[in-house]
Design a protein around this motif. Sequence first.
Motif, PDB file in Angstrom:
ATOM      1  N   ASP A 223     -28.859  37.397  25.786  1.00  0.00           N
ATOM      2  CA  ASP A 223     -27.530  37.944  25.509  1.00  0.00           C
ATOM      3  C   ASP A 223     -26.569  36.860  25.040  1.00  0.00           C
ATOM      4  O   ASP A 223     -25.728  37.102  24.157  1.00  0.00           O
ATOM      5  CB  ASP A 223     -26.965  38.680  26.724  1.00  0.00           C
ATOM      6  N   ARG A 252     -30.298  48.006  23.326  1.00  0.00           N
ATOM      7  CA  ARG A 252     -30.799  47.753  24.677  1.00  0.00           C
ATOM      8  C   ARG A 252     -31.634  48.946  25.142  1.00  0.00           C
ATOM      9  O   ARG A 252     -31.339  50.095  24.809  1.00  0.00           O
ATOM     10  CB  ARG A 252     -29.649  47.534  25.676  1.00  0.00           C
ATOM     11  N   ASP A 306     -23.310  41.650  30.200  1.00  0.00           N
ATOM     12  CA  ASP A 306     -24.139  41.267  29.051  1.00  0.00           C
ATOM     13  C   ASP A 306     -23.214  40.794  27.934  1.00  0.00           C
ATOM     14  O   ASP A 306     -22.435  41.568  27.381  1.00  0.00           O
ATOM     15  CB  ASP A 306     -24.967  42.475  28.603  1.00  0.00           C
TER      16      ASP A 306
END
Length: 353
Positions: A223, A252, A306
């Motif tokens: 990330d 994702r 993230d």
Amino acid sequence: MRMNAGHPTRIGFLSFGHWHPSGPHTRSAADALIQSIELAVAAEELGIDGAYFRVHHFERQLAAPYPLLAAIGARTSRIEIGTGVIDMRYENPLYAAEEAGAADLIAGGRLQLGISRGTPSPALNGYEAFGYVPAEGTTDADLARQHTAVFRAAIAGAGVAHSDPRTTGRSDAVVGLQPLSPGLGDRIWWGSGTRSSAVWAAQQGMNLMSSTLLTEDTGVPFDQAQAEQIAQFRAAWAEAGWDREPRVSVSRSVIPLVTDEDRMYFGDRDGAEGDQVGYVDAQTLARFGPSFTGEPDVIAAQLANDAAVQAADTLLLTVPNQLGVDYNTRMLSTIAEHVAPAIGWHPATVAAG
């Protein structure tokens, strides 16, 4: 120009379009196509912003994107319809421009086309079977970018052939392709797996579709590496001086465990699966992004931390399409209600009727 300050404002699903004769719900190409349309319709009803599809050749996956995109466009009214990505090595860029223009007109200007060099295929140099061979001294990546340049010029209305004096009465003009769809040129995304290709995409004026894998490993978590790629893209965009704000997407795998059925399929993966590092071919070391499986509130907290998800304006959720429309609709509904609001997203207004 305002740049995205953080967190996704749009969420879409990304389907790989797998099918297999022994699969649970998606056993044929017809199943994969029809169910893709049905899932897009259901996602629009949920307020989801986008329906995106992988394009792969020589595999039991979705391959020819434009008929599917046009069919979804005819069945929906609001949802964005995209690809992630079309491998431009395989494309006749002029025919693709005609197909894209027609599909975008049917959809009312909702196409968001992700294009790129593509990914490794079961076929050795499969694009050569389609009739495209890189010129001497160039690579297949060069071929993809050449096709991209021709495609983008054509959808913008550039002349691509000399006029025929026998039909036009003149020989000094050039003619372009039809149909043209206004604004389509601003809705082209480049699928990027490196920082340098992200910078190149910005310089060309294309949106960024950050890949599900990065074909460079700098040793930092996925990330953070992806967020660095996004930052370099936005800096290059600003330096180029484009007069619109770019779009940026990341993908994702998000599987909330809510029912016994969820736990039967995915319970053995409970918890975030960390980055994976491996080779996508003999020479290319890549870092693959994490996936998130577990209770919705736990996943929401993980996504909120993230760095790349928070840096992007669009989050694409990969779906297990072989489990069928009903399962994936329920999964997207759970994410929309219990996960996505925690990362700053709110459902789109659902059109009446």
